[in-house]
Design an enzyme around this catalytic site. Sequence first.
Site, PDB file in Angstrom:
ATOM      1  N   CYS A  97     -30.514 -15.988 -17.453  1.00  0.00           N
ATOM      2  CA  CYS A  97     -31.683 -16.425 -18.220  1.00  0.00           C
ATOM      3  C   CYS A  97     -32.939 -15.577 -17.983  1.00  0.00           C
ATOM      4  CB  CYS A  97     -31.939 -17.904 -17.975  1.00  0.00           C
ATOM      5  SG  CYS A  97     -32.883 -18.658 -19.314  1.00  0.00           S
ATOM      6  N   ARG A 131     -37.274 -25.149 -27.783  1.00  0.00           N
ATOM      7  CA  ARG A 131     -36.436 -24.714 -26.662  1.00  0.00           C
ATOM      8  C   ARG A 131     -34.976 -24.977 -26.995  1.00  0.00           C
ATOM      9  NH1 ARG A 131     -39.260 -23.136 -22.448  1.00  0.00           N
ATOM     10  NH2 ARG A 131     -37.437 -22.976 -21.115  1.00  0.00           N
ATOM     11  N   HIS A 194     -27.011 -21.459 -16.887  1.00  0.00           N
ATOM     12  CA  HIS A 194     -27.298 -22.036 -15.576  1.00  0.00           C
ATOM     13  C   HIS A 194     -26.179 -23.026 -15.290  1.00  0.00           C
ATOM     14  CE1 HIS A 194     -31.499 -20.665 -15.463  1.00  0.00           C
ATOM     15  NE2 HIS A 194     -31.608 -21.002 -16.720  1.00  0.00           N
TER      16      HIS A 194
HETATM   17  N1  GLN Z   1     -38.872 -18.604 -19.419  1.00  0.00           N
HETATM   18  C1  GLN Z   1     -37.720 -18.145 -20.121  1.00  0.00           C
HETATM   19  C2  GLN Z   1     -37.489 -18.861 -21.425  1.00  0.00           C
HETATM   20  O1  GLN Z   1     -37.926 -19.974 -21.590  1.00  0.00           O
HETATM   21  C3  GLN Z   1     -36.494 -18.243 -19.230  1.00  0.00           C
HETATM   22  C4  GLN Z   1     -36.061 -19.666 -18.943  1.00  0.00           C
HETATM   23  C5  GLN Z   1     -34.957 -19.789 -17.938  1.00  0.00           C
HETATM   24  O2  GLN Z   1     -34.770 -18.928 -17.083  1.00  0.00           O
HETATM   25  N2  GLN Z   1     -34.230 -20.903 -17.993  1.00  0.00           N
HETATM   26  O3  GLN Z   1     -36.841 -18.326 -22.297  1.00  0.00           O
END
Ligand code: GLN
Length: 242
Positions: A97, A131, A194
């Site tokens: 990520c 998101r 993750h």
């Molecule tokens: N901040 C980044 C995003 O929102 C990565 C998020 C993450 O590592 N889960 O895309």
Amino acid sequence: MNNAKKSLTILHLYPREMNLYGDHGNILALQKRCHWRGIKTTVFEYEPQKKLPKEIDIIFGGGGQDSGQSVIQDDFLKLGEKLKKLVEDGVPTLVVCGLYQLFGNFFKTLDGEIIKGISVFNVKTLGGNERLIGNVVVESSQFGKIVGYENHSGRTFFEVDLQPLGDVKKGAGNNGEDFEEGVRYKNAIGTYLHGPILPKNPKIADFLIETALTRKYGMTKLSKLNDDLEKQAHLSSSSRPR
Ligand code: GLN
């Protein structure tokens, strides 16, 4: 050479700033799977302004909030050439990520900030309004079914023709548009998963370990472990709703 004499150094990039949704579990999985086979491991926790260790056999980096990515940016760019050379030389690497994004060319956040990356992968990431959150199932030619969990605003797009880690069967993956997840380049894997990814997907953990041992000691075939628990975790997370 027997395993008792074998040892691997794992570089863990920014464990404080870049560690979301269980990412540290990836280090534990690598250590355990080595330990069960009698292979020693040393974990080098890299924090800003430290020096990289001389020997690096596996590279791991996790995810982080936009603010965390911004905080490490300057320090990370200084490591860029060295990390790039290690990946080009075939060091097995897993970045998840936030650091997947920064192993690419840049991440333009929703606020318009451009966080520069080190261009190991020729990809770019653009922050999106919504998101992308939830369980993910991926089908990959190398590892079979891969399961994990994603939570990111960034949408990652390949700038050239690259090999994804796999095809998205559930979830969003790289960008929610092209049904591709992650990237495979040399012995490196970039992914949004993750969860953490390695305990649930031991084939990927063993790929990293076996590749590292083969580079260091010559052709190595890992002994099989009893992965019944891992298989159950795999099954239960792939049957979860989004
Ligand atoms: N901040 C980044 C995003 O929102 C990565 C998020 C993450 O590592 N889960 O895309």
